[in-house]
Design a protein around this motif. Structure first.
Motif, PDB file in Angstrom:
ATOM      1  N   SER A  13      -1.980   3.667  -9.315  1.00 40.51           N
ATOM      2  CA  SER A  13      -0.952   4.518  -8.705  1.00 40.51           C
ATOM      3  C   SER A  13       0.042   5.043  -9.731  1.00 40.51           C
ATOM      4  N   LEU A  14       0.004   4.483 -10.935  1.00 41.66           N
ATOM      5  CA  LEU A  14       0.937   4.877 -11.993  1.00 41.66           C
ATOM      6  C   LEU A  14       0.362   5.949 -12.911  1.00 41.66           C
ATOM      7  N   GLY A  15      -0.756   6.551 -12.513  1.00 41.39           N
ATOM      8  CA  GLY A  15      -1.260   7.640 -13.328  1.00 41.39           C
ATOM      9  C   GLY A  15      -2.743   7.672 -13.595  1.00 41.39           C
TER      10      GLY A  15
ATOM     11  N   GLY B 201       0.798  -1.214   0.000  1.00 40.34           N
ATOM     12  CA  GLY B 201       0.000   0.000   0.000  1.00 40.34           C
ATOM     13  C   GLY B 201       0.834   1.268   0.000  1.00 40.34           C
ATOM     14  N   GLU B 202       2.073   1.178  -0.474  1.00 39.66           N
ATOM     15  CA  GLU B 202       2.978   2.327  -0.467  1.00 39.66           C
ATOM     16  C   GLU B 202       2.830   3.139  -1.752  1.00 39.66           C
ATOM     17  N   TYR B 203       2.867   4.451  -1.634  1.00 34.67           N
ATOM     18  CA  TYR B 203       2.758   5.320  -2.800  1.00 34.67           C
ATOM     19  C   TYR B 203       3.990   5.152  -3.696  1.00 34.67           C
ATOM     20  N   PRO B 204       3.849   5.333  -5.004  1.00 36.92           N
ATOM     21  CA  PRO B 204       5.007   5.207  -5.892  1.00 36.92           C
ATOM     22  C   PRO B 204       6.035   6.297  -5.606  1.00 36.92           C
TER      23      PRO B 204
ATOM     24  N   LEU C 238       9.073   9.004  -6.270  1.00 34.56           N
ATOM     25  CA  LEU C 238       9.319   9.989  -7.315  1.00 34.56           C
ATOM     26  C   LEU C 238      10.177   9.401  -8.427  1.00 34.56           C
ATOM     27  N   GLU C 239      11.141   8.573  -8.067  1.00 35.78           N
ATOM     28  CA  GLU C 239      12.022   7.967  -9.063  1.00 35.78           C
ATOM     29  C   GLU C 239      11.230   7.156 -10.087  1.00 35.78           C
ATOM     30  N   LEU C 240      10.238   6.412  -9.634  1.00 39.56           N
ATOM     31  CA  LEU C 240       9.434   5.604 -10.547  1.00 39.56           C
ATOM     32  C   LEU C 240       8.572   6.496 -11.431  1.00 39.56           C
ATOM     33  N   ARG C 241       7.995   7.541 -10.862  1.00 40.31           N
ATOM     34  CA  ARG C 241       7.169   8.446 -11.654  1.00 40.31           C
ATOM     35  C   ARG C 241       8.003   9.156 -12.725  1.00 40.31           C
ATOM     36  N   GLN C 242       9.232   9.488 -12.373  1.00 41.49           N
ATOM     37  CA  GLN C 242      10.118  10.121 -13.355  1.00 41.49           C
ATOM     38  C   GLN C 242      10.535   9.131 -14.443  1.00 41.49           C
ATOM     39  N   LYS C 243      10.646   7.861 -14.086  1.00 40.99           N
ATOM     40  CA  LYS C 243      10.943   6.846 -15.105  1.00 40.99           C
ATOM     41  C   LYS C 243       9.791   6.728 -16.101  1.00 40.99           C
ATOM     42  N   LEU C 244       8.569   6.780 -15.599  1.00 42.28           N
ATOM     43  CA  LEU C 244       7.409   6.759 -16.487  1.00 42.28           C
ATOM     44  C   LEU C 244       7.441   7.947 -17.442  1.00 42.28           C
TER      45      LEU C 244
ATOM     46  N   THR D 114      -8.449   9.977  -6.671  1.00 42.67           N
ATOM     47  CA  THR D 114      -7.383   9.015  -6.944  1.00 42.67           C
ATOM     48  C   THR D 114      -6.055   9.736  -7.111  1.00 42.67           C
ATOM     49  N   GLU D 115      -5.041   9.254  -6.403  1.00 39.23           N
ATOM     50  CA  GLU D 115      -3.674   9.792  -6.388  1.00 39.23           C
ATOM     51  C   GLU D 115      -3.584  11.141  -5.679  1.00 39.23           C
ATOM     52  N   GLY D 116      -4.646  11.506  -4.980  1.00 42.19           N
ATOM     53  CA  GLY D 116      -4.642  12.791  -4.291  1.00 42.19           C
ATOM     54  C   GLY D 116      -3.601  12.916  -3.199  1.00 42.19           C
ATOM     55  N   MET D 117      -3.232  11.795  -2.575  1.00 39.49           N
ATOM     56  CA  MET D 117      -2.309  11.864  -1.445  1.00 39.49           C
ATOM     57  C   MET D 117      -0.905  12.318  -1.842  1.00 39.49           C
ATOM     58  N   TYR D 118      -0.518  12.091  -3.082  1.00 43.32           N
ATOM     59  CA  TYR D 118       0.849  12.479  -3.472  1.00 43.32           C
ATOM     60  C   TYR D 118       0.867  13.402  -4.687  1.00 43.32           C
ATOM     61  N   SER D 119      -0.271  14.002  -4.988  1.00 42.30           N
ATOM     62  CA  SER D 119      -0.324  14.936  -6.114  1.00 42.30           C
ATOM     63  C   SER D 119       0.122  16.330  -5.694  1.00 42.30           C
ATOM     64  N   ASP D 120       0.736  17.022  -6.641  1.00 43.99           N
ATOM     65  CA  ASP D 120       1.188  18.394  -6.417  1.00 43.99           C
ATOM     66  C   ASP D 120       0.163  19.401  -6.926  1.00 43.99           C
ATOM     67  N   TYR D 121      -0.613  18.986  -7.936  1.00 48.24           N
ATOM     68  CA  TYR D 121      -1.620  19.858  -8.520  1.00 48.24           C
ATOM     69  C   TYR D 121      -2.975  19.149  -8.541  1.00 48.24           C
ATOM     70  N   PHE D 122      -4.040  19.961  -8.432  1.00 48.68           N
ATOM     71  CA  PHE D 122      -5.395  19.421  -8.475  1.00 48.68           C
ATOM     72  C   PHE D 122      -6.208  20.213  -9.497  1.00 48.68           C
ATOM     73  N   VAL D 123      -6.642  19.538 -10.553  1.00 46.72           N
ATOM     74  CA  VAL D 123      -7.543  20.164 -11.526  1.00 46.72           C
ATOM     75  C   VAL D 123      -8.925  20.125 -10.875  1.00 46.72           C
ATOM     76  N   THR D 124      -9.405  21.275 -10.426  1.00 49.38           N
ATOM     77  CA  THR D 124     -10.507  21.346  -9.472  1.00 49.38           C
ATOM     78  C   THR D 124     -11.737  22.053 -10.042  1.00 49.38           C
TER      79      THR D 124
END
Length: 452
Positions: free
Chosen positions: A225-227, A156-159, A161-167, A299-309
């Motif tokens: 969790s990958l997007g 249940g761990e968030y992805p 940053l390294e993995l998100r940058q790889k994507l 979804t993905e709100g816990m580690y998002s930097d921006y929110f399209v609201t």
């Protein structure tokens, strides 16, 4: 998480090439409790310590110690179990033939494992570039995602940053929002398109393949969790954001340096978008919006930097009151984890905004256009969801087909049993029917101005 588990999953061929050669006599010397070796497909595994945590208990492993258990192993397990426990491999049997090389991303001949067009069926929808992209995305999935999918999903761990940058660096984020100017923009940032597809040739079938290849992982929480949140919010930045927003925020999102989520649903407004209560009132100087409200199931709100609201900027009580803002995480915005029925690794959140100051430059498009923007965005989102589910279904059907050929009962493989053959036929028929419908819709998107 990525670093922690990577070492446990070595390429089977590389391991075999460097493996110690083990004689039959040496194998048979390891058959006592606490000292157990066994052979599967010519590879020797030391299961001495593993026996203590074996789901079926240590006794059954002790019965097979010092033997070749290939047939027995495949009676009970899928082949990917060997990949998962490659670290237990200690050598290869003397005289065993070299293992068949595994080429990441290869297209298989397993029935129903691929789109029919990739297994010889004529199709008006696919070109060589679609197959090339499929192989490139699959290779990334097999080398970077499969080794960590199960562990991440269960933990249940968030992805990271390294993995998100790889994507992002692999181009998997840029191609996840369909054809559009973001592809050429991504290339200008040094981000390739998988399979080296030309941006002008990229269509919704390429995007469809991208989503389905990742969905094959079969771990919905990890896949999301990958997007999942990124994929339904980042397109809005490019469709409705200002040139400056696309340039600054868009580049961060394409690289995976920053993450975004779509914040529409609220405790009292889900599908009934027009009923949302989150407000955005301008300050007297007209330079900021003050946002107050709660968004839920993000979804993905816990580690998002921006929110399209989605916010309410008007007072008429109609859909024309709605507008869209790009809200950046900061003072006045708090997120709390929501436990859902699947893994928490996708960071499903309650987003609480209290007196949150948002620059008026973060308005997406014009005030009062929010409802139309949301509906436009939903079209692509719904298609994406259907695409993912059919990708998961294809993986499930092909896995079932392989298992039915492997597992024996009543002296026959499952696939020789008429009732199983009937079930497989029904599943395959449903799968290909849905795939045909999806392809029809996708083709319409390719030919419709504005796509989805």
């Amino acid at each position: 998480l990525l670093k922690r588990h990577r070492a446990a999953f070595a390429d089977p061929l590389v391991v075999a090439m460097a493996a110690k050669v083990i004689s039959k006599a040496e194998l048979e010397a390891h058959k006592a409790p606490g000292d157990l070796w066994m052979v599967v497909d010519g590879d020797v595994y030391d299961v001495s310590k593993f026996a203590k945590v074996h789901p079926g208990g240590a006794q059954i492993l002790e019965e097979y110690g010092g033997k070749d258990v290939t047939v027995d192993f495949y009676e009970m397990h899928r082949k990917d179990v060997l990949t998962k426990y490659a670290k237990l491999k200690v050598g290869r049997m003397e005289g065993a033939p070299a293992p068949a090389p595994h080429v990441p991303g290869e297209i298989t001949a397993v029935p129903f494992a691929e789109l029919p067009a990739f297994q010889g069926q004529n199709s008006p929808y696919y070109r060589a570039s679609h197959k090339t992209l499929a192989q490139a995305v699959r290779a990334f999935v097999q080398t970077e995602l499969e080794p960590i999918a199960e562990s991440a999903d269960l933990a249940g761990e968030y992805p990271e940053l390294e993995l998100r940058q790889k994507l992002g660096a692999a181009g998997l984020l840029a191609i996840g929002m369909g054809p559009g100017p973001q592809l050429k923009f991504a290339k200008s940032l040094g981000i390739p398109i998988p399979g080296d597809v030309d941006p002008d040739d990229f269509d919704y079938f390429h995007e469809m393949i991208r989503h389905q290849e990742i969905a094959r992982l079969g771990r919905p929480g990890f896949v999301d969790s990958l997007g999942a949140g990124w994929g339904i919010s980042a397109p809005a930045v490019f469709h409705f954001g200002s040139d400056e927003m696309r340039k600054q925020v868009g580049s961060q999102l394409l690289k995976g340096d920053k993450w975004s989520a779509l914040a529409i649903s609220e405790p009292f407004a889900g599908s009934d978008v027009a009923a949302l209560r989150c407000t955005a009132d301008k300050t007297p100087d007209g330079k900021f919006y003050i946002v107050n409200g709660i968004k839920k199931w993000i979804t993905e709100g816990m580690y998002s930097d921006y929110f399209v609201t989605a916010v309410r900027t008007g007072k008429t009580g109609t859909p024309k009151d709605l507008s869209m803002l790009l809200v950046e995480r900061g003072p006045g915005l708090d997120t709390k984890q929501i436990k859902t029925t699947y893994s928490t690794c996708c960071g499903t959140a309650m987003v609480i905004m209290k007196d949150l100051k948002v620059p008026v430059e973060n308005l997406m498009g014009k005030e009062g256009r929010g409802f139309l923007q949301i509906m436009y965005n939903f079209n692509h989102e719904r298609w994406l969801i259907a695409t993912n589910l059919i990708g998961q279904a294809r993986a499930a059907v092909s896995d079932t087909f392989m298992w039915a050929r492997q597992r024996k009962i009543f002296g026959k493989t499952l696939i020789e049993q008429p009732v199983i053959r009937n079930k497989l036929a029904s599943a395959a028929a449903s799968l290909e029917t849905l795939t045909a419908l999806l392809e029809t819709v996708t083709y319409d998107m390719c030919k419709t101005k504005g796509g989805a």
